[in-house]
Design an enzyme around this catalytic site. Structure first.
Site, PDB file in Angstrom:
ATOM      1  N   HIS A   1      -8.107  -4.810  -1.115  1.00  0.00           N
ATOM      2  CA  HIS A   1      -6.909  -4.223  -0.501  1.00  0.00           C
ATOM      3  C   HIS A   1      -6.394  -5.125   0.622  1.00  0.00           C
ATOM      4  O   HIS A   1      -6.345  -4.732   1.796  1.00  0.00           O
ATOM      5  CB  HIS A   1      -7.212  -2.818   0.016  1.00  0.00           C
ATOM      6  CG  HIS A   1      -5.990  -1.978   0.190  1.00  0.00           C
ATOM      7  ND1 HIS A   1      -5.118  -1.703  -0.840  1.00  0.00           N
ATOM      8  CD2 HIS A   1      -5.460  -1.351   1.279  1.00  0.00           C
ATOM      9  CE1 HIS A   1      -4.129  -0.948  -0.408  1.00  0.00           C
ATOM     10  NE2 HIS A   1      -4.297  -0.730   0.878  1.00  0.00           N
TER      11      HIS A   1
ATOM     12  N   ASP B   1      -9.395  -4.147  -5.859  1.00  0.00           N
ATOM     13  CA  ASP B   1      -8.879  -3.149  -4.931  1.00  0.00           C
ATOM     14  C   ASP B   1      -9.453  -1.776  -5.267  1.00  0.00           C
ATOM     15  O   ASP B   1      -9.216  -1.236  -6.345  1.00  0.00           O
ATOM     16  CB  ASP B   1      -7.348  -3.111  -5.002  1.00  0.00           C
ATOM     17  CG  ASP B   1      -6.711  -2.427  -3.811  1.00  0.00           C
ATOM     18  OD1 ASP B   1      -7.373  -1.575  -3.203  1.00  0.00           O
ATOM     19  OD2 ASP B   1      -5.554  -2.763  -3.496  1.00  0.00           O
TER      20      ASP B   1
ATOM     21  N   SER C   1       0.846  -1.187   0.000  1.00  0.00           N
ATOM     22  CA  SER C   1       0.000   0.000   0.000  1.00  0.00           C
ATOM     23  C   SER C   1       0.888   1.246   0.000  1.00  0.00           C
ATOM     24  O   SER C   1       1.672   1.444  -0.918  1.00  0.00           O
ATOM     25  CB  SER C   1      -0.960  -0.039   1.195  1.00  0.00           C
ATOM     26  OG  SER C   1      -1.965   0.935   1.061  1.00  0.00           O
TER      27      SER C   1
END
Length: 434
Positions: free
Chosen positions: A409, A380, A298
């Site tokens: 995610h 995502d 991320s």
């Protein structure tokens, strides 16, 4: 007593947030399964897509339930909506097509016993051809060269504090700090170093978004690696209590957008230089053998690519669903990367649009020259696949891609295992840089 209960509730909430951010979703009583009619989830522009929807309760297919659905391009407003009942335990949705490269998403919703459940499927249209909309400023390399040189003028002044309670029979664990890019500006992290004499490769583990403490990677370091796990906010990473929660919702709330209208004051400037200073610190360790890789997901996936593009001392990288990729996408009618600050037209001022070019991951991806392992999924909606592919596609270096189409995610255990195996084998196979 009241304070103890309150702290426990905050801790539970924080742990739950981390599970959502990094772990797989929990199994639910009702599952809405959405699947495409191409088993590889890929289509050519102009090919029509059919999504199939099934609803299971305790793994038993359900019937006669109404399904509400939305069809949209990645992160765009739905252009097709509808409601249809399940018949013979299934539903087929004609979702049309895309005439250009990108991603098409189907979200299906079912209400059962007063609660709404959702299923998602996203398919790619020639994603390997996606290119970023973010341009490279003419003075990009000059700006970062000057920025690094300015930061390096500050003496590193490292501080290492042994954490006996975290040490193992194979690894010493330290809380460390070192200077960053300005007076009293420091970076903090947890350093794990093998006890056995010798010289070892290093992994710089960079963090996902948020503010938290860190435990370090003692177990993996015991396999013969120096691992430095850093925070980015210039605060110790071993504090107890709800201090991080308070910062996240107080002084550092929305830190990712601080001073975005000025490239010299934007929050991520000190973050990026701090990651480079972390490499400076690793180079001071007598146990380090000169081989280093970055690792993160991320925001950490973004930083992993950024550092590899900034610093030739990085020999390889691992990036899970990187953030901050092609952030300006929304200004061009398509998905932009986390933190989505340019989704709101009011934020698209000339100053902000210019600043973000110097910090967008795609412009660092263009500089990467070392091998990397990359992994993400199609569902995502935090770091959308349109944006991650836009960065991945401009990397002109050896690269391995692990696509887990159904992930949002988060990552499956198989992705984490593959990533750690890749970086460990990569570093151990490289000749020692002595």
């Amino acid at each position: 007593m009241i304070k103890s209960v309150r702290f426990l509730l905050l801790l539970i909430a924080f742990v739950s947030m981390q599970i959502v951010a990094w772990g797989q979703p929990q199994e639910r009583l009702v599952q809405v399964r959405v699947t495409p009619d191409h088993t590889n989830w890929l289509y050519k522009p102009g090919e029509k897509v059919k999504f199939k929807v099934a609803v299971l309760k305790c793994n038993i297919p359900q019937d006669n339930l109404e399904v509400r659905y939305e069809i949209s391009e990645d992160m765009m407003k739905p252009h097709q909506t509808g409601k249809q009942p399940l018949k013979n335990e299934k539903l087929e949705i004609n979702a049309g097509t895309m005439k250009k490269e990108g991603f098409l998403r189907c979200r299906a919703f079912v209400t059962c016993q007063g609660r709404e459940y959702e299923g998602v499927a996203t398919v790619g249209f020639s994603p390997e051809k996606l290119q970023p909309v973010t341009s490279l400023p003419a003075d990009f390399l000059e700006f970062w060269k000057s920025t690094k040189e300015t930061a390096e003028k500050w003496a590193l002044e490292p501080i290492m504090t042994l954490l006996p309670e975290r040490c193992t029979d194979k690894v010493n664990v330290y809380h460390v700090s070192f200077a960053n890019n300005d007076y009293a500006s420091r970076m903090y992290g947890i350093l794990c170093v093998p006890k056995a004499s010798g010289r070892y490769p290093a992994i710089l583990k960079v963090p996902g978004a948020g503010i938290r403490s860190y435990n370090g990677e003692a177990e993996r370091a015991g396999k013969g690696f120096i691992i430095l796990e850093i925070g980015i906010h210039g605060i110790p990473v071993n504090m107890e209590g709800d201090v991080y929660h308070r910062l996240y919702n107080g002084a550092l709330k929305n830190y990712h957008s601080f001073n975005m209208d000025n490239r010299d004051k934007y929050y991520y400037k000190r973050v990026y230089t701090g990651c480079v200073r972390a490499i400076d610190f690793i180079y001071t360790l007598p146990q380090f053998n000169g081989n280093l890789a970055t690792f993160g997901g991320s925001q950490g996936g973004a930083l992993s690519i950024v550092i590899a593009g900034l610093d030739v001392r990085v020999k390889g990288l691992v990036a899970f669903y990187p953030a901050l990729c092609d952030v300006a996408g929304y200004a061009h009618g398509r998905a932009g990367g986390w933190p989505h600050m340019l989704k709101d037209e009011k934020n698209r001022t000339p100053e902000k649009m210019k600043t973000i070019q110097y910090f967008d991951v795609v412009n660092f991806a263009r500089q990467v020259k070392v091998p990397g392992f990359y992994t993400f999924g199609y569902n995502d909606m935090v770091c959308p696949p349109t944006t991650t592919y836009s960065a991945y596609n401009v990397i002109n270096a050896p690269k391995e891609l692990f696509v887990a189409e159904t992930t949002a995610h988060y990552a499956y255990a198989e992705q984490w295992s593959a990533a750690w195996n890749w970086v460990m084998n990569f570093l151990k196979d490289k000749p020692k840089n002595e």
